[in-house]
Every structure is written in C-alpha cells, then in structure tokens.
Design a protein around this motif. Structure first.
Motif, PDB file in Angstrom:
ATOM      1  N   ASN A   6       0.829  -1.205   0.000  1.00  0.00           N
ATOM      2  CA  ASN A   6       0.000   0.000   0.000  1.00  0.00           C
ATOM      3  C   ASN A   6       0.861   1.252   0.000  1.00  0.00           C
ATOM      4  OD1 ASN A   6      -2.411  -1.411  -0.048  1.00  0.00           O
ATOM      5  ND2 ASN A   6      -2.605  -1.443   2.163  1.00  0.00           N
ATOM      6  N   ASN A   7       1.950   1.229   0.758  1.00  0.00           N
ATOM      7  CA  ASN A   7       2.865   2.359   0.802  1.00  0.00           C
ATOM      8  C   ASN A   7       3.513   2.565  -0.565  1.00  0.00           C
ATOM      9  OD1 ASN A   7       4.356   4.487   1.956  1.00  0.00           O
ATOM     10  ND2 ASN A   7       6.072   3.124   2.377  1.00  0.00           N
ATOM     11  N   LEU A  12       3.777   5.813  -5.393  1.00  0.00           N
ATOM     12  CA  LEU A  12       3.733   5.887  -6.858  1.00  0.00           C
ATOM     13  C   LEU A  12       2.625   6.819  -7.340  1.00  0.00           C
ATOM     14  CD1 LEU A  12       4.462   2.180  -7.817  1.00  0.00           C
ATOM     15  CD2 LEU A  12       5.885   4.173  -8.355  1.00  0.00           C
ATOM     16  N   TRP A  13       1.461   6.763  -6.701  1.00  0.00           N
ATOM     17  CA  TRP A  13       0.372   7.674  -7.080  1.00  0.00           C
ATOM     18  C   TRP A  13       0.785   9.122  -6.835  1.00  0.00           C
ATOM     19  CZ3 TRP A  13      -3.020   6.877 -10.474  1.00  0.00           C
ATOM     20  CH2 TRP A  13      -3.696   5.670 -10.615  1.00  0.00           C
ATOM     21  N   ASN A  14       1.433   9.383  -5.721  1.00  0.00           N
ATOM     22  CA  ASN A  14       1.904  10.747  -5.452  1.00  0.00           C
ATOM     23  C   ASN A  14       2.883  11.202  -6.529  1.00  0.00           C
ATOM     24  OD1 ASN A  14       0.356  10.910  -3.132  1.00  0.00           O
ATOM     25  ND2 ASN A  14       2.029  10.337  -1.773  1.00  0.00           N
ATOM     26  N   SER A  20       4.593  14.685  -5.109  1.00  0.00           N
ATOM     27  CA  SER A  20       5.809  14.351  -4.349  1.00  0.00           C
ATOM     28  C   SER A  20       6.695  15.583  -4.252  1.00  0.00           C
ATOM     29  CB  SER A  20       6.602  13.246  -5.058  1.00  0.00           C
ATOM     30  OG  SER A  20       5.841  12.083  -5.174  1.00  0.00           O
ATOM     31  N   ASN A  21       7.382  15.719  -3.110  1.00  0.00           N
ATOM     32  CA  ASN A  21       8.342  16.816  -2.991  1.00  0.00           C
ATOM     33  C   ASN A  21       9.591  16.457  -3.805  1.00  0.00           C
ATOM     34  OD1 ASN A  21      10.043  15.175  -1.370  1.00  0.00           O
ATOM     35  ND2 ASN A  21       8.923  15.804   0.476  1.00  0.00           N
ATOM     36  N   ALA A  22      10.518  17.381  -3.916  1.00  0.00           N
ATOM     37  CA  ALA A  22      11.700  17.190  -4.757  1.00  0.00           C
ATOM     38  C   ALA A  22      12.529  15.986  -4.315  1.00  0.00           C
ATOM     39  CB  ALA A  22      12.550  18.455  -4.760  1.00  0.00           C
ATOM     40  N   ALA A  23      12.715  15.818  -3.016  1.00  0.00           N
ATOM     41  CA  ALA A  23      13.520  14.701  -2.504  1.00  0.00           C
ATOM     42  C   ALA A  23      12.842  13.367  -2.819  1.00  0.00           C
ATOM     43  CB  ALA A  23      13.734  14.851  -1.001  1.00  0.00           C
ATOM     44  N   GLU A  24      11.520  13.287  -2.590  1.00  0.00           N
ATOM     45  CA  GLU A  24      10.783  12.059  -2.877  1.00  0.00           C
ATOM     46  C   GLU A  24      10.800  11.768  -4.379  1.00  0.00           C
ATOM     47  OE1 GLU A  24       8.397   8.640  -2.111  1.00  0.00           O
ATOM     48  OE2 GLU A  24       9.639   9.854  -0.794  1.00  0.00           O
ATOM     49  N   LYS A  25      10.705  12.802  -5.181  1.00  0.00           N
ATOM     50  CA  LYS A  25      10.734  12.628  -6.632  1.00  0.00           C
ATOM     51  C   LYS A  25      12.066  12.011  -7.070  1.00  0.00           C
ATOM     52  CE  LYS A  25       9.957  15.134 -10.906  1.00  0.00           C
ATOM     53  NZ  LYS A  25       9.694  16.397 -11.550  1.00  0.00           N
ATOM     54  N   THR A  26      13.151  12.481  -6.509  1.00  0.00           N
ATOM     55  CA  THR A  26      14.477  11.952  -6.829  1.00  0.00           C
ATOM     56  C   THR A  26      14.585  10.487  -6.406  1.00  0.00           C
ATOM     57  OG1 THR A  26      15.424  14.149  -6.530  1.00  0.00           O
ATOM     58  CG2 THR A  26      16.956  12.305  -6.492  1.00  0.00           C
ATOM     59  N   ASP A  34      16.068   1.305 -10.855  1.00  0.00           N
ATOM     60  CA  ASP A  34      16.764   0.140 -10.303  1.00  0.00           C
ATOM     61  C   ASP A  34      15.872  -1.050  -9.972  1.00  0.00           C
ATOM     62  OD1 ASP A  34      18.960   1.787 -10.440  1.00  0.00           O
ATOM     63  OD2 ASP A  34      18.991   2.239  -8.288  1.00  0.00           O
ATOM     64  N   ASN A  35      14.565  -0.855  -9.771  1.00  0.00           N
ATOM     65  CA  ASN A  35      13.705  -1.916  -9.250  1.00  0.00           C
ATOM     66  C   ASN A  35      12.619  -2.281 -10.269  1.00  0.00           C
ATOM     67  OD1 ASN A  35      11.534  -3.236  -7.781  1.00  0.00           O
ATOM     68  ND2 ASN A  35      12.628  -2.658  -5.911  1.00  0.00           N
ATOM     69  N   ALA A  36      12.672  -3.511 -10.763  1.00  0.00           N
ATOM     70  CA  ALA A  36      11.719  -3.982 -11.774  1.00  0.00           C
ATOM     71  C   ALA A  36      10.287  -4.040 -11.223  1.00  0.00           C
ATOM     72  CB  ALA A  36      12.139  -5.355 -12.285  1.00  0.00           C
ATOM     73  N   GLU A  37      10.132  -4.416  -9.947  1.00  0.00           N
ATOM     74  CA  GLU A  37       8.794  -4.482  -9.334  1.00  0.00           C
ATOM     75  C   GLU A  37       8.148  -3.100  -9.304  1.00  0.00           C
ATOM     76  OE1 GLU A  37       6.615  -5.709  -5.117  1.00  0.00           O
ATOM     77  OE2 GLU A  37       8.797  -5.718  -5.234  1.00  0.00           O
ATOM     78  N   TRP A  38       8.904  -2.092  -8.886  1.00  0.00           N
ATOM     79  CA  TRP A  38       8.392  -0.726  -8.840  1.00  0.00           C
ATOM     80  C   TRP A  38       8.062  -0.237 -10.250  1.00  0.00           C
ATOM     81  CZ3 TRP A  38       8.401   3.170  -4.754  1.00  0.00           C
ATOM     82  CH2 TRP A  38       8.594   2.625  -3.480  1.00  0.00           C
ATOM     83  N   ARG A  39       8.927  -0.570 -11.218  1.00  0.00           N
ATOM     84  CA  ARG A  39       8.714  -0.146 -12.604  1.00  0.00           C
ATOM     85  C   ARG A  39       7.422  -0.756 -13.155  1.00  0.00           C
ATOM     86  NH1 ARG A  39      13.799  -0.605 -13.586  1.00  0.00           N
ATOM     87  NH2 ARG A  39      13.704  -2.760 -14.318  1.00  0.00           N
ATOM     88  N   ALA A  40       7.192  -2.053 -12.880  1.00  0.00           N
ATOM     89  CA  ALA A  40       5.979  -2.733 -13.358  1.00  0.00           C
ATOM     90  C   ALA A  40       4.729  -2.108 -12.733  1.00  0.00           C
ATOM     91  CB  ALA A  40       6.054  -4.221 -13.038  1.00  0.00           C
ATOM     92  N   LYS A  41       4.782  -1.872 -11.431  1.00  0.00           N
ATOM     93  CA  LYS A  41       3.635  -1.263 -10.746  1.00  0.00           C
ATOM     94  C   LYS A  41       3.402   0.155 -11.254  1.00  0.00           C
ATOM     95  CE  LYS A  41       0.310  -1.600  -7.872  1.00  0.00           C
ATOM     96  NZ  LYS A  41      -0.795  -2.496  -8.160  1.00  0.00           N
ATOM     97  N   TYR A  42       4.474   0.873 -11.505  1.00  0.00           N
ATOM     98  CA  TYR A  42       4.382   2.243 -12.035  1.00  0.00           C
ATOM     99  C   TYR A  42       3.690   2.223 -13.404  1.00  0.00           C
ATOM    100  CZ  TYR A  42       5.961   6.714 -13.986  1.00  0.00           C
ATOM    101  OH  TYR A  42       6.012   7.953 -14.575  1.00  0.00           O
ATOM    102  N   GLN A  43       4.059   1.298 -14.276  1.00  0.00           N
ATOM    103  CA  GLN A  43       3.430   1.195 -15.596  1.00  0.00           C
ATOM    104  C   GLN A  43       1.941   0.865 -15.468  1.00  0.00           C
ATOM    105  OE1 GLN A  43       4.662   2.069 -18.543  1.00  0.00           O
ATOM    106  NE2 GLN A  43       6.507   2.671 -17.415  1.00  0.00           N
ATOM    107  N   GLU A  44       1.621  -0.030 -14.551  1.00  0.00           N
ATOM    108  CA  GLU A  44       0.225  -0.399 -14.311  1.00  0.00           C
ATOM    109  C   GLU A  44      -0.588   0.811 -13.849  1.00  0.00           C
ATOM    110  OE1 GLU A  44      -2.264  -2.986 -11.032  1.00  0.00           O
ATOM    111  OE2 GLU A  44      -0.246  -3.668 -11.535  1.00  0.00           O
ATOM    112  N   LEU A  45      -0.032   1.569 -12.922  1.00  0.00           N
ATOM    113  CA  LEU A  45      -0.740   2.748 -12.401  1.00  0.00           C
ATOM    114  C   LEU A  45      -0.839   3.851 -13.456  1.00  0.00           C
ATOM    115  CD1 LEU A  45       0.593   2.929  -8.730  1.00  0.00           C
ATOM    116  CD2 LEU A  45      -1.544   1.936  -9.582  1.00  0.00           C
ATOM    117  N   LEU A  46       0.180   3.961 -14.318  1.00  0.00           N
ATOM    118  CA  LEU A  46       0.106   4.933 -15.414  1.00  0.00           C
ATOM    119  C   LEU A  46      -1.044   4.594 -16.370  1.00  0.00           C
ATOM    120  CD1 LEU A  46       3.781   5.726 -16.538  1.00  0.00           C
ATOM    121  CD2 LEU A  46       2.126   7.278 -15.495  1.00  0.00           C
ATOM    122  N   GLU A  47      -1.228   3.303 -16.653  1.00  0.00           N
ATOM    123  CA  GLU A  47      -2.338   2.882 -17.511  1.00  0.00           C
ATOM    124  C   GLU A  47      -3.684   3.206 -16.864  1.00  0.00           C
ATOM    125  OE1 GLU A  47      -2.035  -1.187 -18.877  1.00  0.00           O
ATOM    126  OE2 GLU A  47       0.130  -0.949 -19.161  1.00  0.00           O
TER     127      GLU A  47
END
Length: 111
Positions: A6-7, A12-14, A20-26, A34-47
């Motif tokens: 959930n976190n 990712l939604w933020n 997201s603030n600048a630090a969180e964005k970075t 670096d992380n394939a799991e995060w990238r996959a979830k990011y693509q899913e949420l973008l869709e």
C-alpha cells in the motif's frame, strides 16, 4: 507485506500526480530505474491513470437532488406515527380524555 504494498502504491500515485516533494521525486526516479517491481507497478498505475483521465465523468440529472429529497421525505413520513384520533376526538387531549373515561368505567367493573 500488505502495508508495504500500500505504501508503494501510495508513493507511486503521489509521483504520478506530481504531489511528491523534490527529494521524494528523486528517490522515486532512482527506484524506478533500479527496481523492476516498482517499474511494473508504475506502468500499471500509469495505464489506470490514463484510463481515468480519458473517461467522462457522469453527471447526475438536474432532478437528482429533488428526487432524493422526495424519497427521503416519503420514507420519513411513513416512519412517523399517525395522528391519534379516538371517538371523533383528535389530538392528545382527545386521546387522554377517552382513556380516562374508559379507565374509570373499567375500575367500576373491576369492583
């Protein structure tokens, strides 16, 4: 694991929403690299986000509020007790006066 997921999704939604603030964005950009799991979830949420952006929001009819209020009024009116009417008398005084006269005759019979 559930709280962690959930976190991840919230972060990712933020990032997608641009809140997201600048630090969180970075940090997010680095994690997405670096992380394939995060990238996959990011693509899913973008869709999902693009589908939400493309869909038209339904608007209620102009009578929606009036219809709801009429139904609430009808529902409440069925829930309220009916006015008391005994022996042609109406109201509280008619109810109690008829009860008092019935009560005194009952007491006489009980003796």
């Amino acid at each position: 694991m559930e709280a962690n997921f959930n976190n991840l999704e919230e972060r990712l939604w933020n990032y997608i929403d641009g809140t997201s603030n600048a630090a969180e964005k970075t940090v997010m950009e680095k994690l997405l690299q670096d992380n394939a799991e995060w990238r996959a979830k990011y693509q899913e949420l973008l869709e999902i986000n693009s589908l939400l952006q493309a869909s038209e929001l339904e608007e209620p009819s102009m009578r929606f509020t009036k219809n709801v209020m009429e139904k609430i009024t009808k529902f409440i009116s069925h829930q309220l007790p009916k006015p008391i009417s005994i022996n042609g008398s109406s109201g509280v005084s008619g109810y109690f006066s008829s009860r008092l006269s019935l009560g005194s005759s009952s007491m006489v019979l009980a003796r």
